[in-house]
Design a protein around this motif. Structure first.
Motif, short mmCIF file in Angstrom:
data_model
loop_
_atom_site.label_atom_id
_atom_site.label_comp_id
_atom_site.label_asym_id
_atom_site.label_seq_id
_atom_site.Cartn_x
_atom_site.Cartn_y
_atom_site.Cartn_z
N SER A 62 0.81 -1.22 0.00
CA SER A 62 0.00 0.00 0.00
C SER A 62 0.84 1.27 0.00
O SER A 62 0.43 2.30 -0.53
CB SER A 62 -0.92 0.02 1.24
N HIS A 63 2.03 1.20 0.61
CA HIS A 63 2.89 2.37 0.75
C HIS A 63 4.33 1.92 0.47
O HIS A 63 4.80 0.94 1.06
CB HIS A 63 2.76 2.93 2.17
N THR A 84 1.89 8.25 -6.70
CA THR A 84 1.04 7.08 -6.48
C THR A 84 1.39 6.00 -7.50
O THR A 84 1.83 6.29 -8.60
CB THR A 84 -0.46 7.41 -6.60
N ARG A 89 -1.74 3.52 -4.62
CA ARG A 89 -0.68 3.14 -3.67
C ARG A 89 0.33 4.29 -3.56
O ARG A 89 0.77 4.82 -4.58
CB ARG A 89 0.01 1.85 -4.14
#
Length: 294
Positions: A62-63, A84, A89
């Motif tokens: 996610s990151h 992103t 993400r």
């Protein structure tokens, strides 16, 4: 490592000419990570990220944060990549060494995956292993990899020519004397000199060799080569220019002499191959997992 940090180092050529990593590598990294039920897909950190090529490829998480000690590389990474991935993400880049991740705000026990692509041969592992252990969550994993000298696909008879160019002893006719040591030696020998992580902190440590029929001296098993690229000849020349040793050669002998030196190698290979060149790189991968709290 100091060469990459110099203001004169051409980070744009570096970013454009280095090979990107294949989906098979990422599939292996993610599958290894998810082999324990407790593993999460929240935060991945790529240390020694350079211009962010591998960082931006990291799937599923996610990151994603890329970290590098060279501000020039971080600036290029920020300019080259969106904030992103896949639309939702988060991707960011921070300036820090691998040995002191707290300096850029990486908190204890917050990271699920740590990667290092063609970078861990520069690390001080007496500091990196404790720092990796600090930031990884229990059951979090690391995946560090490096690729050695290029090979011409299906042309083993060209290996002596390649070795002479990249690993010879004459500073006029080989790049080898211009590489920084011991870092280059560590990557040339497929990370075998990287010490194993402390057993009280890590488990499931493995060394995996995607080397095909190259380097039979390495421990078995040997998996097929997965880092491959077909390129025009100008791209091979640019790849040579991206090497830190080429930059050092250019500083010592001048731009014109360096260009002639590299083009002679390219033309020697071209005469034996044809219009395009298939290049492959034997790759070593180190994986392991942070022990869960007992």
């Amino acid at each position: 490592m100091a060469t990459f940090a110099k203001p004169a180092f051409n980070a744009a050529i570096y970013a454009a000419s280095r090979p990107t990593y294949p989906s098979r590598l990422w599939e292996y990294v993610v599958a290894n990570h998810l082999s324990k039920p407790a593993a999460k897909l929240d935060l991945a950190v790529d240390i020694g990220c350079g211009t962010g090529q591998a960082t931006a490829q990291i799937p599923n998480f996610s990151h994603v944060i890329g970290i590098d000690p060279s501000q020039s590389m971080i600036d290029k990474a920020r300019a080259a990549h969106p904030q992103t991935l896949d639309g939702n993400r988060k991707l960011e880049f921070r300036h820090s060494s691998a040995e002191e991740l707290s300096s850029c705000g990486i908190e204890t026990g917050t990271v699920d995956l740590i990667t290092a692509a063609q970078a861990c041969h520069w690390f001080d592992f007496s500091k990196v292993w404790p720092e990796v252990a600090r930031v990884l969550r229990p059951s979090g994993t690391f995946s560090f990899w490096g690729y050695s000298e290029m090979r011409i696909t299906n042309k083993p008879e060209l290996t002596p020519l390649i070795n002479a160019f990249w690993q010879g002893s004459d500073p006029r006719t080989s790049l080898a004397p211009h590489f920084q040591r011991p870092g280059r030696t560590i990557v040339e020998t497929h990370l075998t000199a990287v010490p194993e992580p402390p057993e009280d902190l890590f488990e499931d440590f493995k060394r995996i060799y995607f080397v095909g029929s190259h380097h039979p001296e390495l421990p078995k098993p040997h998996l097929p080569v997965i880092l491959q690229k077909t390129m025009p000849w100008e791209s091979l020349f640019a790849y040579i220019q991206s090497a830190s040793a080429y930059h050092t050669y250019e500083e010592k002998y001048g731009e014109e002499e360096a260009s002639k030196f590299a083009m002679k190698f390219v033309n020697d290979v071209r005469s034996a191959v044809g219009d395009e060149v298939g290049v492959e790189w034997p790759l070593a991968l180190l994986v392991g997992r942070r022990k869960a709290s007992e």
